[in-house]
Structure formats: structure tokens, C-alpha cells
Design a protein around this motif. Structure first.
Motif, short mmCIF file in Angstrom:
data_model
loop_
_atom_site.label_atom_id
_atom_site.label_comp_id
_atom_site.label_asym_id
_atom_site.label_seq_id
_atom_site.Cartn_x
_atom_site.Cartn_y
_atom_site.Cartn_z
N ILE A 69 0.86 -0.99 0.08
CA ILE A 69 0.01 -0.01 0.06
C ILE A 69 0.80 1.16 0.24
CG2 ILE A 69 -1.64 1.35 1.27
CD1 ILE A 69 -2.83 -1.26 2.40
N LEU A 70 1.89 1.14 0.65
CA LEU A 70 2.74 2.38 0.91
C LEU A 70 3.30 2.66 -0.26
CD1 LEU A 70 4.27 1.79 4.31
CD2 LEU A 70 2.24 3.36 3.72
N THR A 71 3.92 1.32 -1.11
CA THR A 71 4.82 1.75 -2.41
C THR A 71 3.87 1.96 -3.51
OG1 THR A 71 4.79 -0.78 -2.63
CG2 THR A 71 6.78 0.23 -1.47
N SER A 72 2.67 1.61 -3.37
CA SER A 72 1.92 1.61 -4.64
C SER A 72 1.12 3.32 -4.65
CB SER A 72 0.65 0.71 -4.59
OG SER A 72 1.34 -0.54 -4.74
N THR A 73 1.45 4.06 -3.58
CA THR A 73 0.79 5.31 -3.43
C THR A 73 1.68 6.27 -3.05
OG1 THR A 73 0.22 4.90 -1.10
CG2 THR A 73 -1.38 4.22 -2.60
N GLU A 74 1.54 7.74 -3.45
CA GLU A 74 2.06 8.86 -2.89
C GLU A 74 1.58 9.27 -1.35
OE1 GLU A 74 4.69 10.22 -4.70
OE2 GLU A 74 4.19 8.62 -6.30
N PRO A 75 2.73 9.84 -0.79
CA PRO A 75 2.36 10.11 0.89
C PRO A 75 1.01 10.94 0.87
CG PRO A 75 4.45 10.50 0.33
CD PRO A 75 4.07 10.17 -1.07
N ASP A 76 0.66 11.77 0.01
CA ASP A 76 -0.52 12.72 -0.12
C ASP A 76 -1.78 11.62 -0.15
OD1 ASP A 76 1.02 15.06 0.53
OD2 ASP A 76 0.97 15.79 -1.53
N ASP A 77 -1.69 10.52 -1.03
CA ASP A 77 -2.93 9.76 -1.23
C ASP A 77 -3.24 9.16 0.27
OD1 ASP A 77 -2.65 10.25 -3.87
OD2 ASP A 77 -1.46 8.63 -4.35
N LEU A 78 -2.55 9.03 1.11
CA LEU A 78 -2.89 8.44 2.37
C LEU A 78 -3.03 9.26 3.52
CD1 LEU A 78 -0.35 5.39 2.34
CD2 LEU A 78 -2.78 5.18 1.70
N ARG A 79 -3.37 10.72 3.21
CA ARG A 79 -3.37 11.52 4.30
C ARG A 79 -4.81 11.35 5.20
NH1 ARG A 79 -0.20 15.73 5.15
NH2 ARG A 79 1.48 16.36 3.42
N PHE A 80 -5.60 10.78 4.64
CA PHE A 80 -7.23 10.37 4.99
C PHE A 80 -7.07 9.29 5.77
CE2 PHE A 80 -7.20 8.10 1.17
CZ PHE A 80 -7.95 6.69 1.32
N VAL A 81 -6.06 8.36 5.78
CA VAL A 81 -5.93 7.16 6.45
C VAL A 81 -5.19 7.21 7.72
CG1 VAL A 81 -4.85 4.74 6.53
CG2 VAL A 81 -5.89 5.96 4.12
#
Length: 232
Positions: free
Chosen positions: A171-183
Motif C-alpha cells: 500500500i505504501l509503495t503503490s501510493t504517494e504520501p498525500d494519497d494516504l493523508r485520510f488514512v
């Protein structure tokens, strides 16, 4: 008579060259003595760049550099090696800034998530590399990985190897840091059914680890359209 004069001229020329060499040698020695002993070149300031997790004071202490030390008496490579021994630091470069300053530029390991350990919490990057231990996480805006049992003897600088952790790393490698701000949380207790939790407590069922990036993008779009509290 002519031969005698020629010999004298040759002897004079050789002596003159020898005097010049001696003068240059003494000049170099004097210059080196001045450089290594003059207070003009004593360190009185530091320029620190690239630090985020470590403070300016911590980096200076790790380097071993001290004010008042002659700038020519410091071993730059040795200083870089000392800094890079710290688990937070990925790379370091130390330069002399004349006449009396040192420039230290570091590249830190970038934290992507938090994981619970026996001693509290650890910051880790996308590879599972443990960067730093923290006592509390209320001020850290990174997702917390749950459902993974971490061994007692792990420490900053180690890389976790755990099958249950792999889906979270994907999940971390498949996304950019900003994509997970809501998580707020990544629950991988059941790798076949990964769950995310938002900061407001909404549960997002991702299922398995396939098409992670697309699933998260879809979840973001749906969340942006939700105008009331939902459970999942």
C-alpha cells in the motif's frame, strides 16, 4: 680562464636554484603552520541542511565537530561516516566553508507509516526499515499499521521481515504520501481482507492486495462525496 668563469657561473646558478627551493620550502611550511594554528580558521558556526527528524544540535553532536577546532584539523570523511551510522540518516556530506564554518547536509530516511512495538512505536519507511522510536504518535500524521506482531529485540536500523507486513508495504509503495493523508490505520491482521480506517473512523474494505492504487483512488473519490457519517 674562460673555463674557470664558466664553472663559477654554473656553481652560482646551482646555488641560486637551491636557495629558491629552500625559500619556497620555508614559505610552504610557514603557510601550513599558519593554516593549522591560526585562530582565523577555528570553527565558530555550523550550517545544517536536510534535517527534519533530527535536530540541529543532535546532528552536530553526532558529527563530533566542536567549536574552536581548526577547520583543517577535522577529517570530513570520518565525520560523514559518524553521521551516517545514525539509523535516521541515509546520507551525509560535510564541507569546509572558509574561513571558519562547517556545512553539514544530510538526507534522512523518509517515514511512511508507524507500527506498534514492545517499547512504544516505530517510524518505518516503505521498505519496512525502522527509522526511529517514538513514545507518542498524536503529533504524527502518518497511518498506523496494525495486525502485525513485531519481535521484542527490533531496533532502529533494522528492516522488518514479516509476511503480514508485506500487504501494508505494498500500500505504501503503490501510493504517494498525500494519497494516504485520510488514512489513520492500515489493518493487515487478515492479509486477504485489508481494512483502512479514516481519521473520522470510517472503515474502508480493500480486500486483498491487488490493484491497491486504484482501490484507494476510488475510496478517496467516494469519501469526497459523502456528506454524512457512515460506518464503512
Amino acid at each position: 680562464m674562460q673555463q674557470t668563469r664558466t664553472k663559477e657561473r654554473n656553481r652560482y646558478s646551482k646555488n641560486r636554484k637551491a636557495m629558491k627551493k629552500m625559500f619556497l620550502f620555508l614559505l610552504v611550511v610557514s603557510a601550513l603552520y599558519f593554516l593549522f594554528h591560526s585562530e582565523i580558521f577555528n570553527i565558530n558556526s555550523f550550517s545544517i541542511k536536510g534535517n527534519d527528524l533530527l535536530s540541529r544540535k543532535e546532528i552536530i553532536e553526532i558529527s563530533g565537530a566542536k567549536k574552536g577546532t581548526n577547520i583543517f584539523n577535522v577529517n570530513l570523511e570520518e565525520m560523514e561516516e559518524k553521521i551516517e551510522l545514525h539509523p535516521v540518516i541515509k546520507d551525509a556530506e560535510v564541507k569546509r566553508v572558509f574561513p571558519n564554518s562547517l556545512s553539514i547536509e544530510v538526507q534522512e530516511h523518509k517515514p511512511s507509516a508507524v507500527i506498534a512495538t514492545q517499547g512504544g512505536f516505530m517510524l518505518l519507511d516503505k521498505r519496512g526499515y525502522l527509522i526511529e522510536q517514538v513514545e507518542r504518535i498524536s503529533h504524527i500524521e502518518l497511518p498506523v499499521i496494525t495486525g502485525v506482531d513485531v519481535k521484542k529485540n527490533v531496533a532502529p536500523g533494522d528492516t522488518l521481515s514479516n509476511k503480514k507486513l508485506y500487504p501494508a508495504l505494498r500500500i505504501l509503495t503503490s501510493t504517494e504520501p498525500d494519497d494516504l493523508r485520510f488514512v489513520a490505520e492500515i489493518d493487515v491482521k487478515n492479509p486477504a481482507c485489508i481494512n483502512l480506517y479514516t481519521h473520522s473512523g470510517i472503515k474502508i474494505v480493500l480486500g486483498d492486495g491487488e490493484r491497491i492504487g486504484k482501490k484507494i483512488e476510488t475510496a478517496k473519490k467516494i469519501l469526497s462525496q459523502v456528506d454524512k457519517q457512515v460506518e464503512y
